[in-house]
Design a protein around this motif. Structure first.
Motif, short mmCIF file in Angstrom:
data_model
loop_
_atom_site.label_atom_id
_atom_site.label_comp_id
_atom_site.label_asym_id
_atom_site.label_seq_id
_atom_site.Cartn_x
_atom_site.Cartn_y
_atom_site.Cartn_z
N VAL A 130 0.87 -1.19 0.00
CA VAL A 130 0.00 0.00 0.00
C VAL A 130 0.90 1.24 0.00
O VAL A 130 1.69 1.43 0.92
N THR A 131 0.83 2.01 -1.08
CA THR A 131 1.70 3.19 -1.20
C THR A 131 1.11 4.11 -2.25
O THR A 131 0.11 3.80 -2.88
N ILE A 132 1.74 5.26 -2.45
CA ILE A 132 1.23 6.21 -3.43
C ILE A 132 1.36 5.62 -4.84
O ILE A 132 2.36 5.00 -5.19
N GLN A 133 0.27 5.81 -5.60
CA GLN A 133 0.27 5.30 -6.98
C GLN A 133 -0.19 6.42 -7.92
O GLN A 133 -1.38 6.66 -8.03
N ARG A 134 0.78 7.15 -8.50
CA ARG A 134 0.42 8.21 -9.45
C ARG A 134 1.22 8.01 -10.73
O ARG A 134 2.11 8.80 -11.06
N PRO A 135 0.91 6.89 -11.45
CA PRO A 135 1.67 6.61 -12.69
C PRO A 135 1.42 7.68 -13.74
O PRO A 135 0.37 8.33 -13.73
N SER A 136 2.39 7.88 -14.58
CA SER A 136 2.30 8.96 -15.59
C SER A 136 2.07 8.39 -16.98
O SER A 136 2.06 9.13 -17.97
N ASN A 234 -7.16 -6.19 -4.98
CA ASN A 234 -6.57 -5.73 -6.25
C ASN A 234 -5.62 -4.59 -5.97
O ASN A 234 -6.06 -3.48 -5.71
N SER A 235 -4.28 -4.85 -6.06
CA SER A 235 -3.76 -6.15 -6.42
C SER A 235 -2.52 -6.46 -5.61
O SER A 235 -1.83 -5.52 -5.18
N TYR A 236 -2.24 -7.74 -5.45
CA TYR A 236 -1.07 -8.14 -4.66
C TYR A 236 0.25 -7.90 -5.42
O TYR A 236 0.40 -8.32 -6.57
N ASN A 237 1.22 -7.28 -4.74
CA ASN A 237 2.59 -7.24 -5.27
C ASN A 237 3.14 -8.66 -5.33
O ASN A 237 3.04 -9.40 -4.34
N ILE A 238 3.71 -9.04 -6.45
CA ILE A 238 4.48 -10.30 -6.49
C ILE A 238 5.73 -10.08 -7.32
O ILE A 238 5.74 -9.26 -8.24
N THR A 239 6.81 -10.76 -6.97
CA THR A 239 8.04 -10.64 -7.74
C THR A 239 8.89 -11.90 -7.58
O THR A 239 8.61 -12.75 -6.74
N ALA A 240 9.91 -12.02 -8.46
CA ALA A 240 10.80 -13.18 -8.40
C ALA A 240 12.26 -12.73 -8.35
O ALA A 240 13.11 -13.38 -7.77
N MET A 241 12.53 -11.60 -9.06
CA MET A 241 13.91 -11.11 -9.10
C MET A 241 13.92 -9.64 -9.49
O MET A 241 12.98 -9.17 -10.13
N SER A 242 14.93 -8.94 -9.08
CA SER A 242 15.10 -7.55 -9.51
C SER A 242 16.42 -7.51 -10.27
O SER A 242 17.49 -7.71 -9.66
N VAL A 243 16.32 -7.30 -11.58
CA VAL A 243 17.53 -7.42 -12.42
C VAL A 243 17.63 -6.29 -13.44
O VAL A 243 16.64 -5.68 -13.83
N THR A 244 18.87 -6.07 -13.87
CA THR A 244 19.13 -5.09 -14.94
C THR A 244 19.40 -5.85 -16.24
O THR A 244 19.72 -7.06 -16.18
N PRO A 245 19.32 -5.16 -17.38
CA PRO A 245 19.69 -5.84 -18.62
C PRO A 245 21.12 -6.41 -18.56
O PRO A 245 21.40 -7.50 -19.05
N GLU A 246 21.98 -5.71 -17.86
CA GLU A 246 23.38 -6.16 -17.70
C GLU A 246 23.44 -7.49 -16.93
O GLU A 246 24.18 -8.41 -17.30
#
Ligand code: VAH
Length: 310
Positions: A130-136, A234-246
């Motif tokens: 739960v946090t601020i959500q102001r997508p552009s 709506n909606s649950y955060n889910i993730t598996a990895m935080s990666v860069t293209p590198e």
């Protein structure tokens, strides 16, 4: 019976086949705006469906005695930025039609959100549930509005609407279409095809990613969870990895030593990616319904390179 919209898309192509294996071919009605000659169309019921026509959704739901809709038909972030009005009509028009059918017919609904539902003011690291959500971006606006609309239908009409905020999804069955995170799929194909890839996102841009098998399992696991356990809808955060293209390129190089990546940043998609978090806090999904990703960067890379047919 489950009606899946957007069944020929990146998620739908795998989710339909998994659901058919789990629940039986005839229990899963696949639908999409177009028809392709592939296993999704040939392995069970398939219908042409334009989700912007609400009467069509009612017709299919009644014809097949559907009790659940998994609503995947949408324009993704880059496409939505190129055609914002069309994105609003499809992403929001399709969603309200699905929710109306769910309200009137008493259906359960899964609606995906995304890391795209967050904006520049959102804390980027370990983004809270739960946090601020102001997508552009138009896509982000659609995702936040979609989350709020699904919660509204749950609180106002007791529609059993559930969703997750997907990271970028990596898969080899069907290509993504018009996503900002498409580089994370293209890089694997190009490593095998040409041993070189020109990436349109900066090498240090860190984003949440997930291998498609984990994404598919998350949908099924959430939809099978006892509703009493859900503290969010709506909606649950889910993730598996935080990666860069590198990071991805270096992991691929362990398998394709001569692989070379260069970077030609696309300003439009880079600005979208820059507005997104670099890592989500998915503790709510872990606590409420036991979400747990199986694939990290290493085993996703090994599996992708082993499974891609080129
Ligand atoms: C996109 N793959 O790039 C989708 C997803 C998190 C990204 O929403 O638009």
């Amino acid at each position: 019976k489950i009606l899946v919209t957007g069944s020929l898309g990146q998620i739908g192509s795998e989710l339909v086949m998994k659901l058919r294996r789990e629940y039986g071919n005839d229990h899963i009605i696949a639908s999409d705006i177009r028809r392709l000659e592939n296993e999704v169309v040939e392995s069970g019921p398939f219908e042409i469906l334009d989700v912007t026509d609400g009467s069509e959704i009612f017709k299919l739901a009644n014809k097949f005695e559907v009790d659940t809709i998994i609503h995947l038909a949408a324009l993704l972030s880059a496409s939505a930025e190129a055609k914002p009005q069309m994105a609003w009509n499809l992403n929001m028009g399709g969603l309200i039609n699905v929710l109306e059918a769910a309200r009137v017919l008493g259906l359960k609904v899964f609606v995906p959100s995304s890391i795209g539902a967050f904006g520049a003011e959102t804390p980027k690291h370990k983004t809270p549930q739960v946090t601020i959500q102001r997508p552009s971006t138009m896509y982000g606006i659609n995702k936040v509005a979609g989350e709020l609309l699904c919660d509204y239908y749950f609180h106002r009409y007791a529609v059993d609407a559930r969703g997750v905020r997907f990271p970028g999804l990596v898969s080899y069955v069907a290509p993504p279409g018009g996503g900002t995170t498409d580089y994370a799929v293209e890089i694997f194909y190009e490593a095998l095809r040409k041993k070189r890839y020109t990436c349109f996102i900066h090498q240090k841009t860190c984003l949440d990613m997930m291998y498609m098998p984990d994404a598919i399992n998350a949908v099924i696991q959430l939809m099978e969870t006892d509703p009493e356990k859900l503290t969010f809808r709506n909606s649950y955060n889910i993730t598996a990895m935080s990666v860069t293209p590198e990071n991805i390129a270096n992991e691929i190089k362990k398998h394709v030593p001569s692989f070379v990546v260069d970077y030609q940043v696309d300003p439009v998609r880079q600005s979208i990616a820059d507005s997104w978090p670099d890592s989500l806090d998915d503790s709510a999904a872990r606590q409420d319904w036991g979400f747990k990703a199986e694939f990290g960067l290493e085993d996703m890379t090994e599996d992708m390179l082993g499974k891609i047919n080129i």
